[in-house]
Design an enzyme around this catalytic site. Structure first.
Site, PDB file in Angstrom:
ATOM      1  N   ASP A   1      46.836   0.201  -9.101  1.00 33.45           N
ATOM      2  CA  ASP A   1      48.412   0.282  -8.443  1.00 33.45           C
ATOM      3  C   ASP A   1      48.432   1.270  -7.365  1.00 33.45           C
ATOM      4  O   ASP A   1      47.432   2.201  -7.378  1.00 33.45           O
ATOM      5  CB  ASP A   1      49.249   0.859  -9.720  1.00 33.45           C
ATOM      6  CG  ASP A   1      49.497  -0.180 -10.803  1.00 33.45           C
ATOM      7  OD1 ASP A   1      49.311  -1.490 -10.479  1.00 33.45           O
ATOM      8  OD2 ASP A   1      49.712   0.061 -11.750  1.00 33.45           O
TER       9      ASP A   1
ATOM     10  N   ASP B   1      52.054  -7.303  -9.069  1.00 35.71           N
ATOM     11  CA  ASP B   1      53.239  -6.829  -9.980  1.00 35.71           C
ATOM     12  C   ASP B   1      54.436  -7.406  -9.339  1.00 35.71           C
ATOM     13  O   ASP B   1      55.319  -7.828  -9.813  1.00 35.71           O
ATOM     14  CB  ASP B   1      53.326  -5.308  -9.996  1.00 35.71           C
ATOM     15  CG  ASP B   1      51.999  -4.878 -11.040  1.00 35.71           C
ATOM     16  OD1 ASP B   1      51.405  -5.635 -11.745  1.00 35.71           O
ATOM     17  OD2 ASP B   1      51.657  -3.702 -10.831  1.00 35.71           O
TER      18      ASP B   1
END
Length: 146
Positions: A118, A136
């Site tokens: 991330d 995401d």
């Protein structure tokens, strides 16, 4: 559904996977201090590496469970894409194909690295949103559109 549309679907999915993996590869090559930040006290945006060993939104789970759950959900989404293609529903086909490839990209991270890469961090006033990645964004956006 035409063969041409199926090629477009696979291209969109593959493009999603490739773009997500390339951005993750880039962020892994940058020093931990981050590569880009802007904003002030009310709003802040930052690109920096965050190794996500957990499920969505920081929910803790054993690694084997996270891999199994991600794999099962990815298979379900690809099955939904297959069914929408069979029904000739182009909008659903695009949504589920892109969500499926994005989920598969996060699954690849878990299998290859043991965590999901991330790197997008956003905070608004005192609320820090969990760090996320392009996959995401596609998964969340596709779910909201659906």
């Amino acid at each position: 559904m035409t063969q041409q549309f199926k090629i477009i679907l696979v291209s969109l999915g593959a493009g999603t996977l490739i773009l997500d993996q390339l951005t993750k590869l880039l962020i892994l090559k940058i020093p931990d201090r981050g590569i880009f930040a802007f904003g002030g006290e009310f709003f802040h945006f930052n690109l920096e590496l965050a190794k996500n060993y957990f499920l969505s939104f920081g929910v803790k789970a054993p690694a084997a469970f996270a891999i199994a759950l991600t794999a099962i959900l990815t298979i379900i989404v690809f099955e939904l894409a297959r069914q929408s293609i069979k029904r000739n529903d182009k909008a659903e086909s695009v949504i589920f194909t892109m969500i499926g490839f994005a989920a598969f990209s996060n699954l690849l991270d878990r299998l290859r690295l043991g965590y999901v890469v991330d790197f997008i961090s956003v905070s608004i006033y005192n609320f820090n949103w969990p760090t996320f990645n392009l996959a995401d964004v596609i998964i969340t956006g596709g779910a909201l559109i659906y």
